[in-house]
Design a protein around this motif. Structure first.
Motif, PDB file in Angstrom:
ATOM      1  N   TRP A   1       0.243  15.190 -21.643  1.00 18.26           N
ATOM      2  CA  TRP A   1       0.714  14.901 -22.997  1.00 18.26           C
ATOM      3  C   TRP A   1       1.281  13.490 -23.034  1.00 18.26           C
TER       4      TRP A   1
ATOM      5  N   LEU B   1       3.100  10.466 -25.866  1.00 15.40           N
ATOM      6  CA  LEU B   1       3.652  10.168 -27.182  1.00 15.40           C
ATOM      7  C   LEU B   1       2.892   8.992 -27.780  1.00 15.40           C
TER       8      LEU B   1
ATOM      9  N   PHE C   1       2.545  13.750 -30.790  1.00 14.29           N
ATOM     10  CA  PHE C   1       2.315  14.182 -29.415  1.00 14.29           C
ATOM     11  C   PHE C   1       0.813  14.365 -29.256  1.00 14.29           C
TER      12      PHE C   1
ATOM     13  N   ALA D   1      11.864  16.089 -30.830  1.00 16.37           N
ATOM     14  CA  ALA D   1      11.573  15.337 -29.609  1.00 16.37           C
ATOM     15  C   ALA D   1      12.871  14.944 -28.917  1.00 16.37           C
TER      16      ALA D   1
ATOM     17  N   GLY E   1       8.781  17.949 -26.316  1.00 19.79           N
ATOM     18  CA  GLY E   1       8.469  18.256 -27.707  1.00 19.79           C
ATOM     19  C   GLY E   1       8.680  19.724 -27.994  1.00 19.79           C
TER      20      GLY E   1
END
Length: 231
Positions: A84, A86, A109, A198, A211
């Motif tokens: 993942w 951002l 995300f 977040a 997240g």
């Protein structure tokens, strides 16, 4: 050097740190805040790895698409791994949401699959990723079920100076110790409840973002507000 693995040295100590183990800690996802820069390039028109001035993507990627991005420290992955990341539009990526809060609603995300390395040197690499999923920050509390966020903001208590911005339905808190260690939190107000969307933590060799959709109580939020200085 591993042919299918990327790991760059820290800019401060010039050593490759141990790979970060990402634990969700009761969040929906955990990923990286920094480590790749998003482009709209195709493989046949990539700038040189030494080129610093080029247009970063302004819009989050689409699920199912393939994207070419510039990877650099602290990115450390092997081809085939999922992670993942951002996504932030260029102005907030370089200067922070504190200066460009309107870009929070265009941030996301992004769940990625590391597909291949296109070119590399000792400091960075052009790589291709596949987009597995995208969760816009503004939609996170509609996509993820809410849960109790009691204690999620306790990390702020170790810092003396806490800063806060308020933009429409968003509250952002940030704190650090002389740029060596820090944390930040992004909270959305919806239907008279405050949702922690977040939570970021960073230090010398890590830059992690969690997240989720954690409900922060009025008492905990007010305590943090009272300790904060508006920017």
């Amino acid at each position: 050097m591993y042919v299918n693995r990327i790991a760059f040295p820290c800019l401060a100590c010039n050593k490759i740190p141990e790979k970060i183990k990402l634990n969700k800690n009761n969040s929906e996802i955990v990923g990286f805040e920094e480590g790749i820069e998003w482009s709209d390039f195709q493989a046949n028109n990539l700038p040189s790895l030494d080129e610093k001035i080029w247009a970063r993507s302004s819009n989050p990627p689409l699920k199912g698409s393939r994207r070419i991005v510039l990877a650099h420290y602290p990115f450390q992955m092997t081809v085939g791994e999922n992670f993942w990341m951002l996504f932030m539009p260029p102005l907030s990526y370089f200067n922070g949401w504190e200066e460009h809060p309107s870009e929070i609603n265009s941030s996301a995300f992004v769940h990625c699959s590391f597909e291949q390395i296109l070119s590399r040197n000792e400091k960075c690499a052009w790589i291709e990723i596949r987009i597995l999923d995208v969760v816009l920050l503004k939609e996170a509390c509609d996509i993820w079920s809410d849960s109790n966020g009691s204690g999620c903001l306790d990390s702020f208590h170790m810092f003396r100076d806490i800063h806060m911005i308020h933009f429409n339905e968003w509250l952002m808190f940030s704190a650090n110790t002389q740029g060596d260690l820090g944390t930040w939190a992004l909270i959305k107000k919806k239907n008279e409840r405050h949702h922690l969307i977040a939570l970021g933590e960073w230090g010398f060799h890590y830059n992690i973002v969690y997240g989720g959709n954690k409900i922060i109580s009025e008492d905990e939020l007010n305590e943090l507000l009272q300790s904060s200085v508006p920017l």
